[in-house]
Design a protein around this motif. Structure first.
Motif, PDB file in Angstrom:
ATOM      1  N   GLU A 150       2.448   8.260  -0.861  1.00  0.00           N
ATOM      2  CA  GLU A 150       1.683   7.252  -0.125  1.00  0.00           C
ATOM      3  C   GLU A 150       0.235   7.717   0.030  1.00  0.00           C
TER       4      GLU A 150
ATOM      5  N   CYS B 133       6.779   3.510   4.025  1.00  0.00           N
ATOM      6  CA  CYS B 133       5.395   3.456   4.488  1.00  0.00           C
ATOM      7  C   CYS B 133       5.302   4.049   5.882  1.00  0.00           C
TER       8      CYS B 133
ATOM      9  N   HIS C 279      -3.203   5.948  -1.574  1.00  0.00           N
ATOM     10  CA  HIS C 279      -4.314   5.535  -0.722  1.00  0.00           C
ATOM     11  C   HIS C 279      -5.610   6.206  -1.152  1.00  0.00           C
TER      12      HIS C 279
ATOM     13  N   ILE D 125      -0.217   4.720   7.409  1.00  0.00           N
ATOM     14  CA  ILE D 125      -1.415   5.513   7.629  1.00  0.00           C
ATOM     15  C   ILE D 125      -2.682   4.663   7.618  1.00  0.00           C
ATOM     16  N   ARG D 126      -2.565   3.426   7.191  1.00  0.00           N
ATOM     17  CA  ARG D 126      -3.764   2.573   7.241  1.00  0.00           C
ATOM     18  C   ARG D 126      -4.206   2.346   8.672  1.00  0.00           C
TER      19      ARG D 126
ATOM     20  N   CYS E 277       0.952  -4.003   3.080  1.00  0.00           N
ATOM     21  CA  CYS E 277      -0.215  -3.915   2.224  1.00  0.00           C
ATOM     22  C   CYS E 277       0.152  -3.974   0.757  1.00  0.00           C
TER      23      CYS E 277
END
Ligand code: SF4
Ligand code: SF4
Lengths: 162, 162
Positions: free
Chosen positions: B8, A92, B12, A95-96, A112
């Motif tokens: 990823e 991960c 998303h 990017i959130r 997440c």
DNA sequence: CAATCATGGACATGCCATATCCGGATCGGG
DNA sequence: CCCGATCCGGATATGGCATGTCCATGATTG
């Protein structure tokens, strides 16, 4: 995690070592000749196995490698992780955190939902590998391989075991 | 198979698209701004989803992407394979053919025991991913994310949906 | 016609797996 | 006690691939 050639080599070496008589050692040179791979590079993989405590080594002439544990207590997962490390397939990059609608001081308390699913899949992968030992492999190979090849291979190896 | 950033990003994007109202489209530009990733590069991943039939696209102003199927019928595995392809984590380079004790004309009828174990682990990995749909993900996200962020994000997205 | 968009090819860049080499430490045999 | 074989670890090349950018093309909307 992208499995490299080193893993294939390490598994083959373990398969060979697991039907070596108790107390005998096999050198990296012999292992590399048997598998047709560069000796120096194979050494790197074997060093990984050594540091993980899967194989035991001795120095000097007639030195080399042997299993440090009974074949039934070494799993595929042990070998793979000794060579590859334990990185997961999914990494991960958070990017959130770039979401323009998030307050800057907001701190996520847990990974997440996406990452959790991917990691669960990794776990299933590991469990499958952890369920098979070198002893199981040895048994399957005995059935798969023609007796003639098995006999000549064993002879070839014993000839070089120190 | 080493999972790259593209996966990823694609996951998303699918998560975002799955709570877009029916019939609306979201452009690659908006998706890239929302996630803070380069637009041109994200486009490559979205093209993979498009060719796999997971998303539907339209051209021109107010064009962009939407899911081509109900969120309940798209699994994590579909998305991952659309972007990454379907190569397995373990690639056999057939080093058993180098065994000096094998007759040169010997032909193996089936993949060896080592490869079979590794591929079984891959299969377990895939099954886990195939068991989770985008609808499941959406449901989890609704519980995980603070309502405030969810509201502002939805607003931000609807503002740009064509 | 002008603006916006997806598509796909070409290209640059940086990282990493692959592979090689060598010096040091250790041990067995003469 | 010395010599050669062996493991170990660091340094170093090299090639392939993931990452990232740019642009030409064709399609669609207004
Ligand atoms: S939503 Fe999951 S995958 Fe995406 S950045 Fe956050 S933790 Fe990583
Ligand atoms: S024994 Fe298995 S892993 Fe090894 S070369 Fe043969 S098929 Fe590949």
């Amino acid at each position: 995690m992208n499995l490299k050639n080193q893993v294939e080599w390490a598994l083959h070496c373990c398969a060979v070592l697991s039907n070596l008589p108790e107390g005998r050692y096999l050198s990296a040179r012999s292992l590399s000749e048997f598998h047709g791979v560069p000796k120096e590079y194979l050494g790197k993989a074997l060093q990984g196995l050594s540091k993980a405590g899967i194989v035991h080594t001795t120095l000097g002439p007639s030195g080399g490698y042997r299993l440090a544990l009974p074949a039934g207590e070494i799993t595929f997962l042990n070998v793979v992780e000794a060579v590859e490390g334990r990185k997961s397939t999914f990494q991960c990059s958070e990017i959130r955190a770039n979401n323009p609608c998030r307050p800057g001081d907001f701190c996520d308390d847990k990974p997440c939902a996406i990452a959790r699913v991917m990691w669960k899949a990794d776990e299933a992968w590991r469990q499958t590998l952890a369920a098979v030992s070198l002893a199981d492999l040895q048994q399957t190979l005995q059935q798969d391989l023609p007796a003639e090849i098995l006999r000549r291979s064993t002879e070839w190896l014993l000839d070089r075991a120190g």
